[in-house]
Design a protein around this motif. Structure first.
Motif, mmCIF file in Angstrom:
data_model
loop_
_atom_site.group_PDB
_atom_site.id
_atom_site.type_symbol
_atom_site.label_atom_id
_atom_site.label_comp_id
_atom_site.label_asym_id
_atom_site.label_seq_id
_atom_site.Cartn_x
_atom_site.Cartn_y
_atom_site.Cartn_z
ATOM 1 N N LYS A 90 0.827 -1.205 0.000
ATOM 2 C CA LYS A 90 0.000 0.000 0.000
ATOM 3 C C LYS A 90 0.862 1.258 0.000
ATOM 4 C CE LYS A 90 -3.553 2.280 2.849
ATOM 5 N NZ LYS A 90 -4.403 2.125 4.055
ATOM 6 N N GLY A 91 0.439 2.243 -0.775
ATOM 7 C CA GLY A 91 1.120 3.532 -0.799
ATOM 8 C C GLY A 91 0.126 4.656 -0.579
ATOM 9 N N GLN A 92 0.367 5.490 0.425
ATOM 10 C CA GLN A 92 -0.511 6.613 0.732
ATOM 11 C C GLN A 92 0.039 7.905 0.127
ATOM 12 O OE1 GLN A 92 -2.328 5.882 5.028
ATOM 13 N NE2 GLN A 92 -0.102 5.933 5.115
ATOM 14 N N TYR A 93 -0.875 8.846 -0.114
ATOM 15 C CA TYR A 93 -0.499 10.153 -0.649
ATOM 16 C C TYR A 93 -1.114 11.266 0.203
ATOM 17 C CZ TYR A 93 0.892 7.745 -4.958
ATOM 18 O OH TYR A 93 1.497 6.931 -5.874
ATOM 19 N N PHE A 94 -0.338 12.331 0.354
ATOM 20 C CA PHE A 94 -0.867 13.587 0.880
ATOM 21 C C PHE A 94 -0.707 14.639 -0.213
ATOM 22 C CE2 PHE A 94 -0.535 11.256 4.725
ATOM 23 C CZ PHE A 94 -1.360 11.867 5.660
ATOM 24 N N ARG A 95 -1.421 15.718 -0.060
ATOM 25 C CA ARG A 95 -1.374 16.810 -1.027
ATOM 26 C C ARG A 95 -1.004 18.097 -0.295
ATOM 27 N NH1 ARG A 95 -3.052 17.580 -6.191
ATOM 28 N NH2 ARG A 95 -3.816 15.420 -6.317
ATOM 29 N N ILE A 96 -0.277 18.991 -0.973
ATOM 30 C CA ILE A 96 0.052 20.295 -0.400
ATOM 31 C C ILE A 96 -1.122 21.233 -0.664
ATOM 32 C CG2 ILE A 96 1.599 22.288 -0.561
ATOM 33 C CD1 ILE A 96 3.885 20.374 -1.123
ATOM 34 N N ARG A 97 -1.677 21.790 0.414
ATOM 35 C CA ARG A 97 -2.903 22.577 0.283
ATOM 36 C C ARG A 97 -2.686 23.902 -0.448
ATOM 37 N NH1 ARG A 97 -5.913 22.952 4.665
ATOM 38 N NH2 ARG A 97 -4.755 21.656 6.133
ATOM 39 N N ASN A 98 -1.475 24.406 -0.434
ATOM 40 C CA ASN A 98 -1.185 25.707 -1.040
ATOM 41 C C ASN A 98 0.026 25.579 -1.980
ATOM 42 O OD1 ASN A 98 0.345 25.054 1.168
ATOM 43 N ND2 ASN A 98 0.425 27.120 2.023
ATOM 44 N N PRO A 99 -0.121 24.876 -3.117
ATOM 45 C CA PRO A 99 1.036 24.596 -3.981
ATOM 46 C C PRO A 99 1.714 25.839 -4.534
ATOM 47 C CG PRO A 99 -1.037 24.054 -5.099
ATOM 48 C CD PRO A 99 -1.371 24.306 -3.663
ATOM 49 N N GLU A 100 0.956 26.933 -4.677
ATOM 50 C CA GLU A 100 1.549 28.162 -5.214
ATOM 51 C C GLU A 100 2.616 28.738 -4.284
ATOM 52 O OE1 GLU A 100 -1.710 29.042 -2.527
ATOM 53 O OE2 GLU A 100 -1.610 27.787 -4.327
ATOM 54 N N LYS A 101 2.572 28.357 -3.028
ATOM 55 C CA LYS A 101 3.565 28.819 -2.055
ATOM 56 C C LYS A 101 4.957 28.281 -2.382
ATOM 57 C CE LYS A 101 4.604 28.086 2.889
ATOM 58 N NZ LYS A 101 4.080 27.494 4.144
ATOM 59 N N PHE A 102 5.005 27.138 -3.076
ATOM 60 C CA PHE A 102 6.289 26.465 -3.320
ATOM 61 C C PHE A 102 6.723 26.514 -4.778
ATOM 62 C CE2 PHE A 102 4.270 24.634 0.394
ATOM 63 C CZ PHE A 102 5.275 24.757 1.337
ATOM 64 N N SER A 103 5.782 26.488 -5.701
ATOM 65 C CA SER A 103 6.089 26.585 -7.141
ATOM 66 C C SER A 103 7.141 25.569 -7.579
ATOM 67 C CB SER A 103 6.563 28.010 -7.484
ATOM 68 O OG SER A 103 5.534 28.939 -7.215
ATOM 69 N N ILE A 104 6.974 24.330 -7.134
ATOM 70 C CA ILE A 104 7.873 23.256 -7.561
ATOM 71 C C ILE A 104 7.494 22.839 -8.985
ATOM 72 C CG2 ILE A 104 8.670 20.910 -7.086
ATOM 73 C CD1 ILE A 104 9.510 22.841 -4.915
ATOM 74 N N LYS A 105 8.474 22.839 -9.882
ATOM 75 C CA LYS A 105 8.211 22.534 -11.291
ATOM 76 C C LYS A 105 8.660 21.127 -11.691
ATOM 77 C CE LYS A 105 6.706 26.702 -11.833
ATOM 78 N NZ LYS A 105 5.239 26.910 -11.807
ATOM 79 N N HIS A 106 9.626 20.582 -10.982
ATOM 80 C CA HIS A 106 10.160 19.263 -11.301
ATOM 81 C C HIS A 106 9.664 18.238 -10.285
ATOM 82 C CE1 HIS A 106 13.027 22.225 -12.905
ATOM 83 N NE2 HIS A 106 13.337 21.321 -13.823
ATOM 84 N N LEU A 107 9.719 16.961 -10.661
ATOM 85 C CA LEU A 107 9.557 15.928 -9.658
ATOM 86 C C LEU A 107 10.811 15.929 -8.790
ATOM 87 C CD1 LEU A 107 8.331 14.335 -12.560
ATOM 88 C CD2 LEU A 107 7.416 13.072 -10.634
ATOM 89 N N VAL A 108 10.643 15.805 -7.491
ATOM 90 C CA VAL A 108 11.784 15.826 -6.575
ATOM 91 C C VAL A 108 11.702 14.593 -5.680
ATOM 92 C CG1 VAL A 108 13.111 17.141 -4.901
ATOM 93 C CG2 VAL A 108 11.714 18.356 -6.598
ATOM 94 N N TYR A 109 12.754 13.781 -5.717
ATOM 95 C CA TYR A 109 12.797 12.494 -5.033
ATOM 96 C C TYR A 109 13.956 12.448 -4.041
ATOM 97 C CZ TYR A 109 9.766 10.092 -8.495
ATOM 98 O OH TYR A 109 8.724 9.678 -9.286
ATOM 99 N N PRO A 110 13.816 11.640 -2.997
ATOM 100 C CA PRO A 110 14.983 11.231 -2.219
ATOM 101 C C PRO A 110 15.617 10.030 -2.920
ATOM 102 C CG PRO A 110 13.032 10.235 -1.285
ATOM 103 C CD PRO A 110 12.561 11.055 -2.458
#
Length: 377
Positions: free
Chosen positions: A235-255
């Motif tokens: 099982k894989g869970q997901y959360f969402r960022i409620r205010n994405p405009e605050k961060f403006s991430i354009k790329h996928l970012v992974y550890p």
């Protein structure tokens, strides 16, 4: 008794890709799906990422089909206005141990024939993503995102227009080998516990049943324990960022990846949102609930490379379940893509353990299936 040339069991993205490609060359194709519509399980509960194929062992089916599949998928999406975007991906390295890990991934990627990968510096990361903190990163240019529902909708309607018959809310109850191919027995709901039952003949059967593909193989008489076909649910869970405009991430970012998953990553979506996930935990039964108590773990994981993220920025999203051939803590297992002739089942084609990068690989897997079918019809 009614007879068809090809039966595809499962209308997720893999089954639909097979139907689409096969319908260009063959007639009398039926798709059987136990849910009320297409793509109701793993295909609609994932990160919607088009992978470049950097992680997998050289020559493995996962490596070969993800590389070929990403090329085919980008081409199809571009030609048919299916929403997608080649965002590129950063795999972050926070320390020397992380850096050694991304170096290994870089070497593996190049050995797999993937050229557009680069190790970049902290300064280069800051130009691309000012809010991301990392000492170095592996930049994978050809990773992207796709609207999976629009993709499946395209495959479904193109298949239907080519004459493919799709039967929803219909469950396979038995598969028997006969001289002309297979007798496939089905059950449709009828408002009582019995259901309406009927059978038909099919010259070829393709098992694209996703989470239940081991059970379908078993119905055809294959010992899934003896053959290593038993599936384990992760099982894989997901959360969402409620205010994405605050961060403006354009790329996928992974550890850097773990043994079980690619790690909790930041994924932009086609609607301008930002999702975090998935985590990974083995479960005994399919369960799509999201544990709000996991929010702190998600925040702690992602804030290592996005320190401006606050726990209160996260809201619940969704969960998915992957079908894995390896048990918890088990070694790497590749896709099973196989015509089972050696088991006395010629023309019974198993697609088992099609987890990530299955979405990326769908069209390449369909090409392999088409090659099997050409030998039978």
């Amino acid at each position: 008794m009614e007879e068809v040339n090809i039966t595809i069991i499962g209308a997720g993205v893999i089954g639909l890709a097979c139907a689409y490609l096969l319908s260009e060359e063959f007639t009398d194709i039926a798709v059987i799906e136990k849910n009320s519509s297409f793509g109701q399980e793993t295909s609609s509960r994932n990160s919607e990422v088009i992978h470049a194929g950097i992680y997998y062992s050289v020559g493995s089916l996962k490596a070969v089909t993800s590389k070929r599949g990403s090329e085919l998928l980008y081409e199809m999406c571009s030609k048919n206005n299916i929403p997608h975007r080649k965002t590129g991906k950063l795999i972050t390295a926070l320390n020397e141990e992380d850096f050694k890990q991304i170096e290994k991934i870089y070497v593996n990627a190049r050995q797999c024939g993937i050229e557009r990968v680069h190790i970049i510096s902290r300064q280069e990361i800051k130009v691309m993503e000012p809010l991301i903190e990392a000492e170095k990163a592996l930049f994978v240019e050809d990773t992207g995102i796709v609207d999976t529902h629009r993709l499946m909708d395209f495959l479904y309607h193109k298949s239907k227009s080519a004459g493919v018959i799709c039967s929803f809310s219909t469950e396979v109850t038995d598969i028997k080998k006969i001289s002309s191919g297979y007798e496939v027995s089905l059950c449709e709901p009828s408002g009582d516990s019995s259901g309406d039952r009927f059978s038909f003949h099919s010259r070829v059967v393709i098992n694209a049943a996703g989470l239940f593909s081991d059970k379908i193989a078993e119905k055809a008489g294959i010992d899934i324990d003896e053959n290593g076909y038993k599936l384990y649910y992760c099982k894989g869970q997901y959360f969402r960022i409620r205010n994405p405009e605050k961060f403006s991430i354009k790329h996928l970012v992974y550890p850097p990846p773990t043994e079980v998953s690619l790690g909790i990553h930041i994924t932009p979506d086609m609607g301008g949102g930002l999702r975090l996930g998935p985590d990974a935990s083995y479960i005994s039964e399919i369960d799509y609930t999201v544990d709000e108590g996991a929010k702190k773990y998600f925040w702690e994981s992602v804030s290592k490379f996005l320190p401006s993220l606050k726990e209160e920025d996260l809201i619940l999203d969704t969960a998915g379940v992957r079908s894995k051939l390896q048990p918890e803590h088990g070694p790497f297992r590749d896709f099973i893509i196989k015509d089972e002739e050696e088991k006395g089942l010629p023309g019974f084609i198993n697609l088992i353990g099609i987890e990530s990068p299955g979405l990326t690989s769908c069209l390449a897997i369909a090409e392999m299936v088409r090659d099997f079918v050409r030998r039978r019809l």
